[in-house]
Design an enzyme around this catalytic site. Structure first.
Site, PDB file in Angstrom:
ATOM      1  CG  ASP A   1      -1.735  -1.272   1.317  1.00  0.00           C
ATOM      2  OD1 ASP A   1      -2.305  -1.680   0.292  1.00  0.00           O
ATOM      3  OD2 ASP A   1      -1.742  -1.881   2.390  1.00  0.00           O
TER       4      ASP A   1
ATOM      5  N   GLY B   1      -4.224  -4.686  -4.787  1.00  0.00           N
ATOM      6  CA  GLY B   1      -5.261  -3.888  -5.435  1.00  0.00           C
ATOM      7  C   GLY B   1      -4.883  -2.441  -5.560  1.00  0.00           C
ATOM      8  CG  HIS B   2      -3.062  -0.337  -8.358  1.00  0.00           C
ATOM      9  ND1 HIS B   2      -2.419  -1.526  -8.548  1.00  0.00           N
ATOM     10  CD2 HIS B   2      -3.010   0.298  -9.538  1.00  0.00           C
ATOM     11  CE1 HIS B   2      -2.006  -1.603  -9.778  1.00  0.00           C
ATOM     12  NE2 HIS B   2      -2.350  -0.518 -10.417  1.00  0.00           N
TER      13      HIS B   2
ATOM     14  NE  ARG C   1       5.888 -31.967  -5.087  1.00  0.00           N
ATOM     15  CZ  ARG C   1       6.621 -32.875  -4.463  1.00  0.00           C
ATOM     16  NH1 ARG C   1       7.566 -33.509  -5.103  1.00  0.00           N
ATOM     17  NH2 ARG C   1       6.413 -33.153  -3.195  1.00  0.00           N
TER      18      ARG C   1
ATOM     19  CD  GLN D   1       0.709  -9.188  -2.481  1.00  0.00           C
ATOM     20  OE1 GLN D   1       1.353  -9.827  -3.283  1.00  0.00           O
ATOM     21  NE2 GLN D   1      -0.544  -8.911  -2.679  1.00  0.00           N
TER      22      GLN D   1
HETATM   23  P1  IMP Z   1      -2.524 -12.906   2.299  1.00  0.00           P
HETATM   24  O1  IMP Z   1      -1.595 -12.413   1.246  1.00  0.00           O
HETATM   25  O2  IMP Z   1      -3.966 -12.702   1.972  1.00  0.00           O
HETATM   26  O3  IMP Z   1      -2.230 -14.330   2.706  1.00  0.00           O
HETATM   27  O4  IMP Z   1      -2.294 -12.038   3.631  1.00  0.00           O
HETATM   28  C1  IMP Z   1      -1.080 -12.124   4.380  1.00  0.00           C
HETATM   29  C2  IMP Z   1      -0.678 -10.763   4.923  1.00  0.00           C
HETATM   30  O5  IMP Z   1      -0.275  -9.922   3.847  1.00  0.00           O
HETATM   31  C3  IMP Z   1      -1.809 -10.012   5.623  1.00  0.00           C
HETATM   32  O6  IMP Z   1      -1.268  -9.260   6.685  1.00  0.00           O
HETATM   33  C4  IMP Z   1      -2.332  -9.089   4.541  1.00  0.00           C
HETATM   34  O7  IMP Z   1      -2.982  -7.971   5.071  1.00  0.00           O
HETATM   35  C5  IMP Z   1      -1.042  -8.732   3.836  1.00  0.00           C
HETATM   36  N1  IMP Z   1      -1.234  -8.330   2.433  1.00  0.00           N
HETATM   37  C6  IMP Z   1      -1.476  -9.125   1.386  1.00  0.00           C
HETATM   38  N2  IMP Z   1      -1.579  -8.417   0.255  1.00  0.00           N
HETATM   39  C7  IMP Z   1      -1.375  -7.142   0.589  1.00  0.00           C
HETATM   40  C8  IMP Z   1      -1.340  -5.923  -0.170  1.00  0.00           C
HETATM   41  O8  IMP Z   1      -1.486  -5.877  -1.388  1.00  0.00           O
HETATM   42  N3  IMP Z   1      -1.105  -4.801   0.561  1.00  0.00           N
HETATM   43  C9  IMP Z   1      -0.891  -4.819   1.898  1.00  0.00           C
HETATM   44  N4  IMP Z   1      -0.917  -5.926   2.626  1.00  0.00           N
HETATM   45  C10 IMP Z   1      -1.159  -7.086   1.990  1.00  0.00           C
END
Ligand code: IMP
Length: 419
Positions: free
Chosen positions: A12, A39-40, A140, A219
């Site tokens: 983010d 997401g954006h 796998r 991420q």
């Molecule tokens: P997951 O990716 O849904 O398994 O979430 C694992 C951790 O990563 C959690 O703390 C989520 O909030 C964080 N997370 C996953 N994707 C994002 C993102 O795009 N932005 C910020 N945090 C993320």
């Protein structure tokens, strides 16, 4: 050459803004890891496009948009995005899915929900089935996009659902019906089949032709399965190594590696956050920066920029440049704090380690800077920024060990200084 944009901290950071700018010159834009947990939103000519999966480069005419082999795809979400693009007259003939990309299944989403519910120490996942989908990949038993082309997905769904149902039954949860899933996924496969190709070949053809490739990170570094604050991480490698394993592009082709950060820090979900401000300052930053999740709408935890952590990000990814967003937001505060080191074991230094015990014992050491930068969103040259803002940026650059190449000064896409 292949340029890369990565998240510097916990996600983010506003990668979309930098990606948008760089994608204008790119012949190909690629996603290499993660799924629709990212997401954006992009506004183009008054139209709003929400992207969770498709590289936003698709909005530029002629730019190829690729989902690499490292991505996990929820076909329903992807089809929704494609339909929205089509409805808005965006050309999607240049969209490609790696035949090796993994497909997210209903049992992954269910497992994600159930596992999170069972955990005493919650990770705070986005419940999109990301972790369980990557588990199946490494076990796998994952279903790949190529199984849509060959038709093998039906048999695999039967086999996998049977195995998952044994688990669901053991825990007393409702079982899933394989035939219903097959019916749903048959439809998806028909829609997506035309886009599924050998993207490794496609990308290397582009490289040979001298085309420009942009790898769009999702991420961020501190959410990396290996280098992040495990277990409070996502299940992929959003760091530089993920570019190679998630696309098939070797290190020698990679040029600029930009890490995107904010002028403060934020995090969604659980996990360590040394500079978090669980007080009115944190609340103020959240309101000023509109820090609520795009995917989950959760309020984000907010705090000061952490330079030992930034230095780690620079090091892990070999960043050639930093993009810093929200300078205008932090500039609205009267006083700004910057974490310039950690106090631990009787000393103060820049050591950073994503080790829970280490992060629990360190105390952030702050320097204070003057805020109240005034209106800066119209500024387009770094030297035109107020002295107070430059002081803040200089200190960041000095301690991070990488140059600041982009500065976000306002909410609009154009509100950016290119250094
Ligand atoms: P997951 O990716 O849904 O398994 O979430 C694992 C951790 O990563 C959690 O703390 C989520 O909030 C964080 N997370 C996953 N994707 C994002 C993102 O795009 N932005 C910020 N945090 C993320």
């Amino acid at each position: 050459m292949v340029d890369v944009v990565l998240g510097g901290f916990y996600g983010d950071e506003g990668k979309g803004k930098i990606i948008d700018f760089l994608a204008k010159d790119a012949d190909v834009s690629v996603r290499f890891s993660g799924g629709d947990n990212a997401g954006h939103t992009i506004n183009v000519n008054g139209k709003k496009f929400a992207f969770h999966l498709i590289p936003s480069g698709i909005l530029n005419k002629g730019t190829k948009a690729v989902l690499g082999n490292g991505v996990v795809i929820n076909p329903k979400v992807l089809i929704g995005e494609l339909e929205n693009l089509k409805a808005n007259d965006v050309d999607i003939s240049n969209f490609y899915i790696s035949e090796k990309a993994q497909i997210i299944m209903p049992y992954h989403i269910k497992m994600d929900e159930l596992e999170e519910a069972q955990r005493e120490n919650k990770i705070g996942t986005t419940k999109r089935g990301i972790g369980p989908a990557y588990c199946d990949k490494f076990q796998r038993s994952g279903i790949r996009a190529e199984d849509f082309v060959s038709g093998k997905f039906e048999e695999k769904i039967r086999e996998n659902t049977k195995a998952k149902n044994i688990l669901f039954k053991t825990y007393g949860f409702e079982e899933l019906n394989a035939e219903e899933i097959i019916q749903e996924y048959r439809e998806y496969s028909e829609i997506l089949k035309p886009y599924i190709v050998d993207t490794i070949g496609l990308l290397h053809e582009s490289i040979e032709k001298g085309e420009k490739i942009l790898c769009e990170g999702a991420q961020a570094t501190m959410l990396d399965i290996d280098f992040g604050s495990y277990p409070f991480v996502t299940s992929s490698n959003p760091t530089i190594g993920g570019v190679s394993t998630g696309t098939g592009i070797g290190a020698k082709y990679i040029g600029e590696v930009y890490g995107v950060i904010k002028a403060y820090a934020s995090r969604v979900g659980e996990g360590p956050f040394v500079t978090e401000q669980k007080n009115e300052i944190g609340d103020l930053i959240r309101e000023l920066g509109h820090e609520y999740g795009t995917t989950t709408k959760r309020p984000r935890r907010c705090g000061w920029l952490d330079l030992p952590a930034l230095k780690y990000t620079v090091m892990i990814n070999g960043l050639t440049g930093i993009a810093i967003n929200h300078l205008d937001t932090i500039g609205k505060l009267d006083k700004i704090k910057l974490c310039v080191g950690y106090e631990h074991d009787g000393k103060v230094d820049m050591k950073y380690s994503n080790n829970e015990a280490f992060l629990a014992k360190v105390k952030p050491v702050y320097e204070e800077f003057e805020g109240n930068f005034g209106e800066i969103s119209h500024i387009r040259r770094k030297e035109d920024l107020p002295e107070k803002a430059l002081k803040y940026l200089d200190r960041i650059e000095e301690l991070a060990g990488a140059p600041i190449k982009f500065i976000g000064v306002g909410a609009d896409r154009e509100d950016m200084i290119i250094v």
